[in-house]
Design a protein around this motif. Sequence first.
Motif, PDB file in Angstrom:
ATOM      1  N   VAL A 195       0.672   3.271  10.538  1.00  0.00           N
ATOM      2  CA  VAL A 195       0.969   4.065   9.341  1.00  0.00           C
ATOM      3  C   VAL A 195       1.442   5.459   9.748  1.00  0.00           C
ATOM      4  CG1 VAL A 195      -0.044   5.156   7.307  1.00  0.00           C
ATOM      5  CG2 VAL A 195      -0.616   2.777   7.862  1.00  0.00           C
ATOM      6  N   LYS A 196       0.836   6.008  10.777  1.00  0.00           N
ATOM      7  CA  LYS A 196       1.215   7.340  11.247  1.00  0.00           C
ATOM      8  C   LYS A 196       2.650   7.345  11.763  1.00  0.00           C
ATOM      9  CE  LYS A 196      -0.259  10.993  14.437  1.00  0.00           C
ATOM     10  NZ  LYS A 196      -1.270  11.386  15.472  1.00  0.00           N
ATOM     11  N   ASP A 197       3.025   6.309  12.525  1.00  0.00           N
ATOM     12  CA  ASP A 197       4.394   6.230  13.038  1.00  0.00           C
ATOM     13  C   ASP A 197       5.407   6.148  11.910  1.00  0.00           C
ATOM     14  OD1 ASP A 197       3.584   6.353  15.660  1.00  0.00           O
ATOM     15  OD2 ASP A 197       3.766   4.210  16.045  1.00  0.00           O
TER      16      ASP A 197
ATOM     17  N   THR B 231      17.676   1.149  -8.363  1.00  0.00           N
ATOM     18  CA  THR B 231      16.314   0.955  -8.846  1.00  0.00           C
ATOM     19  C   THR B 231      15.510   0.167  -7.826  1.00  0.00           C
ATOM     20  OG1 THR B 231      16.895  -1.094  -9.992  1.00  0.00           O
ATOM     21  CG2 THR B 231      17.072   0.966 -11.242  1.00  0.00           C
ATOM     22  N   ARG B 232      14.196   0.188  -8.005  1.00  0.00           N
ATOM     23  CA  ARG B 232      13.291  -0.429  -7.030  1.00  0.00           C
ATOM     24  C   ARG B 232      12.154  -1.103  -7.758  1.00  0.00           C
ATOM     25  NH1 ARG B 232      11.410   1.904  -1.721  1.00  0.00           N
ATOM     26  NH2 ARG B 232       9.340   1.061  -1.288  1.00  0.00           N
ATOM     27  N   THR B 233      11.855  -2.332  -7.375  1.00  0.00           N
ATOM     28  CA  THR B 233      10.650  -3.038  -7.827  1.00  0.00           C
ATOM     29  C   THR B 233       9.953  -3.582  -6.592  1.00  0.00           C
ATOM     30  OG1 THR B 233      11.861  -5.113  -8.126  1.00  0.00           O
ATOM     31  CG2 THR B 233      11.642  -3.671 -10.054  1.00  0.00           C
ATOM     32  N   GLN B 234       8.646  -3.786  -6.683  1.00  0.00           N
ATOM     33  CA  GLN B 234       7.907  -4.221  -5.494  1.00  0.00           C
ATOM     34  C   GLN B 234       6.678  -5.024  -5.881  1.00  0.00           C
ATOM     35  OE1 GLN B 234       7.795  -0.252  -3.961  1.00  0.00           O
ATOM     36  NE2 GLN B 234       5.833   0.243  -4.892  1.00  0.00           N
ATOM     37  N   THR B 235       6.342  -5.948  -4.971  1.00  0.00           N
ATOM     38  CA  THR B 235       5.141  -6.766  -5.118  1.00  0.00           C
ATOM     39  C   THR B 235       4.429  -6.760  -3.763  1.00  0.00           C
ATOM     40  OG1 THR B 235       6.166  -8.839  -4.395  1.00  0.00           O
ATOM     41  CG2 THR B 235       6.386  -8.250  -6.734  1.00  0.00           C
ATOM     42  N   ASN B 236       3.358  -7.514  -3.667  1.00  0.00           N
ATOM     43  CA  ASN B 236       2.650  -7.618  -2.402  1.00  0.00           C
ATOM     44  C   ASN B 236       3.440  -8.379  -1.343  1.00  0.00           C
ATOM     45  OD1 ASN B 236       0.338  -6.101  -2.748  1.00  0.00           O
ATOM     46  ND2 ASN B 236      -0.811  -7.784  -3.677  1.00  0.00           N
TER      47      ASN B 236
ATOM     48  N   ALA C 238      -1.019  -4.831  13.590  1.00  0.00           N
ATOM     49  CA  ALA C 238      -0.581  -4.317  12.288  1.00  0.00           C
ATOM     50  C   ALA C 238       0.900  -3.998  12.359  1.00  0.00           C
ATOM     51  CB  ALA C 238      -1.365  -3.067  11.899  1.00  0.00           C
ATOM     52  N   ALA C 239       1.608  -4.298  11.282  1.00  0.00           N
ATOM     53  CA  ALA C 239       3.013  -3.922  11.138  1.00  0.00           C
ATOM     54  C   ALA C 239       3.210  -3.367   9.737  1.00  0.00           C
ATOM     55  CB  ALA C 239       3.931  -5.116  11.363  1.00  0.00           C
ATOM     56  N   VAL C 240       4.048  -2.355   9.617  1.00  0.00           N
ATOM     57  CA  VAL C 240       4.304  -1.723   8.322  1.00  0.00           C
ATOM     58  C   VAL C 240       5.811  -1.625   8.108  1.00  0.00           C
ATOM     59  CG1 VAL C 240       4.060   0.371   6.920  1.00  0.00           C
ATOM     60  CG2 VAL C 240       2.153  -0.412   8.351  1.00  0.00           C
ATOM     61  N   LEU C 241       6.267  -2.010   6.918  1.00  0.00           N
ATOM     62  CA  LEU C 241       7.667  -1.889   6.519  1.00  0.00           C
ATOM     63  C   LEU C 241       7.773  -0.888   5.385  1.00  0.00           C
ATOM     64  CD1 LEU C 241      10.676  -2.698   6.184  1.00  0.00           C
ATOM     65  CD2 LEU C 241       9.882  -4.610   4.756  1.00  0.00           C
ATOM     66  N   LYS C 242       8.596   0.130   5.588  1.00  0.00           N
ATOM     67  CA  LYS C 242       8.856   1.117   4.543  1.00  0.00           C
ATOM     68  C   LYS C 242      10.338   1.119   4.225  1.00  0.00           C
ATOM     69  CE  LYS C 242       8.085   5.964   3.256  1.00  0.00           C
ATOM     70  NZ  LYS C 242       7.216   5.644   2.103  1.00  0.00           N
ATOM     71  N   VAL C 243      10.687   1.068   2.934  1.00  0.00           N
ATOM     72  CA  VAL C 243      12.070   1.058   2.482  1.00  0.00           C
ATOM     73  C   VAL C 243      12.372   2.391   1.799  1.00  0.00           C
ATOM     74  CG1 VAL C 243      13.800  -0.108   1.077  1.00  0.00           C
ATOM     75  CG2 VAL C 243      11.953  -1.442   2.146  1.00  0.00           C
ATOM     76  N   ILE C 244      13.380   3.083   2.313  1.00  0.00           N
ATOM     77  CA  ILE C 244      13.790   4.368   1.749  1.00  0.00           C
ATOM     78  C   ILE C 244      15.191   4.183   1.188  1.00  0.00           C
ATOM     79  CG2 ILE C 244      14.216   6.800   2.246  1.00  0.00           C
ATOM     80  CD1 ILE C 244      12.391   6.435   4.735  1.00  0.00           C
ATOM     81  N   SER C 245      15.330   4.333  -0.132  1.00  0.00           N
ATOM     82  CA  SER C 245      16.620   4.065  -0.771  1.00  0.00           C
ATOM     83  C   SER C 245      17.165   5.315  -1.447  1.00  0.00           C
ATOM     84  CB  SER C 245      16.473   2.942  -1.799  1.00  0.00           C
ATOM     85  OG  SER C 245      15.479   3.266  -2.758  1.00  0.00           O
ATOM     86  N   LYS C 246      18.510   5.343  -1.538  1.00  0.00           N
ATOM     87  CA  LYS C 246      19.198   6.396  -2.282  1.00  0.00           C
ATOM     88  C   LYS C 246      19.936   5.739  -3.433  1.00  0.00           C
ATOM     89  CE  LYS C 246      19.929   9.538   1.651  1.00  0.00           C
ATOM     90  NZ  LYS C 246      20.941  10.261   2.467  1.00  0.00           N
ATOM     91  N   GLY C 247      19.596   6.167  -4.642  1.00  0.00           N
ATOM     92  CA  GLY C 247      20.229   5.596  -5.821  1.00  0.00           C
ATOM     93  C   GLY C 247      19.644   4.238  -6.153  1.00  0.00           C
TER      94      GLY C 247
ATOM     95  N   VAL D  13       0.855  -1.185   0.000  1.00  0.00           N
ATOM     96  CA  VAL D  13       0.000   0.000   0.000  1.00  0.00           C
ATOM     97  C   VAL D  13       0.893   1.238   0.000  1.00  0.00           C
ATOM     98  CG1 VAL D  13      -1.779   1.302   1.220  1.00  0.00           C
ATOM     99  CG2 VAL D  13      -1.817  -1.203   1.268  1.00  0.00           C
ATOM    100  N   ASN D  14       0.782   2.054  -1.027  1.00  0.00           N
ATOM    101  CA  ASN D  14       1.558   3.295  -1.124  1.00  0.00           C
ATOM    102  C   ASN D  14       3.057   3.053  -0.956  1.00  0.00           C
ATOM    103  OD1 ASN D  14      -0.828   4.837  -1.465  1.00  0.00           O
ATOM    104  ND2 ASN D  14      -1.094   4.969   0.768  1.00  0.00           N
ATOM    105  N   GLY D  15       3.531   1.975  -1.550  1.00  0.00           N
ATOM    106  CA  GLY D  15       4.954   1.679  -1.542  1.00  0.00           C
ATOM    107  C   GLY D  15       5.460   1.015  -0.276  1.00  0.00           C
ATOM    108  N   ALA D  16       4.598   0.774   0.711  1.00  0.00           N
ATOM    109  CA  ALA D  16       4.989   0.123   1.963  1.00  0.00           C
ATOM    110  C   ALA D  16       4.263  -1.209   2.098  1.00  0.00           C
ATOM    111  CB  ALA D  16       4.684   1.018   3.155  1.00  0.00           C
TER     112      ALA D  16
END
Length: 820
Positions: A288-290, A245-250, A234-243, A212-215
């Motif tokens: 999600v807020k955190d 490429t990025r691909t993602q699935t469910n 609920a647990a949410v994982l967000k990946v923030i990358s520099k440089g 959902v929205n990249g997370a």
Amino acid sequence: MNCKIYSTLQAALLLGALTLSAQSDITIRFDEPARHFTASSPLGNGRMGAMVFGNTNRERIVLNEISMWSGGVQDADSKEAGQYLHQIQQLLLEGKNIEAQKMLQQYFICAGPGSGSGNGANVKFGCYQTLGDLFIQWKDTLSAVSDYQRTLKLDSAMNTLTWKKAGVTYKEEVLVSAPQQVIAIRLVADKPGSLSFSTGLYRRERASIRLVNGALEMTGTLNGGNDDPGVQYAAVLKVISKGGTRTQTNEQVTINGANECILLVAAHTNMNWPHVEKPGPAPLPATVKDIAKAATVAWPALLQSHVKDYTTLFNRCQVAFTDNSNNEVKDLSTVARLQRLQQGQKDASLMSLYFNFGRYLLISSSRKGGMPANLQGLWAEEYQTPWNGDYHLDINVEMNYWPAEVTNLSDCHQPLFTLTKQMADYGRRTARRYYNANGWVAHVIANPWGYTSPGEGAGWGSTANGGAWVATHLWKHYQYTNDKQFLKEVYPILKGVGEFYKDVLITEPSHQWLVTAPSNSPENTYVLPDGRTGETCMGPTMDMQICRDVLGAAVAAARILQTDKAWADSLQHIVSRLAPNQVSPTTGGVQEWLQDYKEADPHHRHVSPLYGLYPYDEITPWDTPEMAAAAKRTLQTRGDAGTGWSRAWKVAFWARLGDGNHAYKMLKELWAPAAAGSEIKMNSGAGTYANLFCAHPPFQIDGNFGATAGIAEMLLQSHGVNNIIRFLPALPSDEQFAAGKVKGLKAVNGFVVDFTWQHQQVQTVNVLSGTGAPCRLLLPASAVVKDRNGAVVPHQYKNGVLYFNTTKGMTYGISIKQKA
């Protein structure tokens, strides 16, 4: 001017002396990836936890959230038990213990399956469970790995992993931030574009994962018992990358060729602790807020706020020994140091490391406003934790909090007070149902759902002093803080314990003493003259000691608060009639039961009749030498073996007896390297795992906390009559401990104490008065007291004790003229 110079020099001396002596005091090292949970690195912020395995091909980080409990609120009280109480007590009065135990098993246990015999994941009692796992699958799994290093730094609460592969040096940093309420992982390499991996969340059961929205969002509902819906998470994982490429699935996010990556994990449940009858808000919006909030914070700022928050607690207290082993061990893995110690090598800094680790674990698993540390703190990889990961009340949860006051972590004690209040609320019904009594009671097992009923087995589950034991921690906190507002708030809980005992104590026929009935001496078995064995009895020694402890506290609290005078006077009369400690004519030890029964297992892991030695203080070498000698005999009979927490308890026992050499021997017994595994062994295999977790076995965190408190007892004591502060009461005679420094240990009446020593003798002392109480120090007559301005403070010296009045907030320096 001279006064200011004195004060400045002394402060500088202490500050310099109290810097942790070496990295060996604050660093847990690993030279390989974890092959088992007990070799991974624990991190936590009091609510969320992470266990870092440090694998350079497929990293695994176990995720925890302290309210991940299956089960739910239930009424497990028997509705008919109370009508059989008199019959059970009468059988005990007639000496028919076995018949009483049979009736107890039939009528005086819980309604339903109770804890599920320690396997309560799918019954109403429930169990603490893992949140799941975060995996990092590196793209290159074929290249050889070199220069592997994994360290857990206790002064910053960060795990750092570095390794080389194909000419590139990689670094993984992991922390669990309390200010940001996230688990944060930073991945970097010394060559741009080198980070290529896939990552995602995993849970074996009751989990749904979507992008959902990249997370990645993982949500689910735990079993509420009997397949009723339970806690939502609920647990949410967000990946923030520099440089790159990025691909993602469910299922996962894949990064190729990045320069730096930050992985953030947040989690919540809808458990409404401690008011658990109704669920709290849905957990996903808060999670999600955190994540959204933490994602706006750059890594340097996130790291800085985390360290600032953590060190506010950690830096309050430090212990260091001046020995020659630090250079020899500073680059060794911690498990190698444990092995080296067993081979007879010296390593004084292992004691300070273990002390620092215990405080680290308490800060990481018990924060103000949260839930208390359970049998595993907050770290678990299981869906069915051993003994449900619950709150065992016959020593375990209490042992978790033994170091809280003395090691200057009173804030971390607060979650236990919340649990005690919750137990008091639910325990009133239990007191009425089983004992026809006012007040409240809790037995042996407890959970976040308000369970106060007996267990499902009479032999172990009918001990009625669990809640009372926990309630003593309320009084202990007052003793260390003199906080009257706190005492006023918790007084109804202490009074409730007094009301319960006032109603349930009965008069035994031989001496007309007041005793508890029915009860048992946790979890021990006696042998009757006819050879039959049993557990159920009346008036076991531990019960009587706990009664004196908690009822004495209730009386003292009433008098301090100037309330309930008549009631307090009547309670004091009851205290005077309680069955006293007895010396066994058979063994010469402290008699465990009201009668001098033979023990079925003389080496039993519980040393219940010595509650009065520690954590209570009615047995001391200076006030009750006969009972202290009997306590020593009990320890000699029990032996030095036992489960991990049992060995930790014996550290404190020997420290209270002033035998530092035996206390250190018990520490070395505790630190014997334990084999990793999940098998439960009650009588063998105890020791310490590669990550310094205590082996019950399996892993059980109370031994870590108990031994930390035991080390504090070796260095400073302030218990007993008049609460005299005693320095180095149980320092081992080994030369490696001959010199050292302490900062920030706490003594009763709110004193914070720093001191240094050389040649086994105290050299300098600083005492901060937190409450303005009179100060009593056991020191040589040559001691001179000065205030922070260098002015000599009027003091008296009598019977080896230095007395002086203090002002709240004032620091006093004591210098001691050494003998030539």
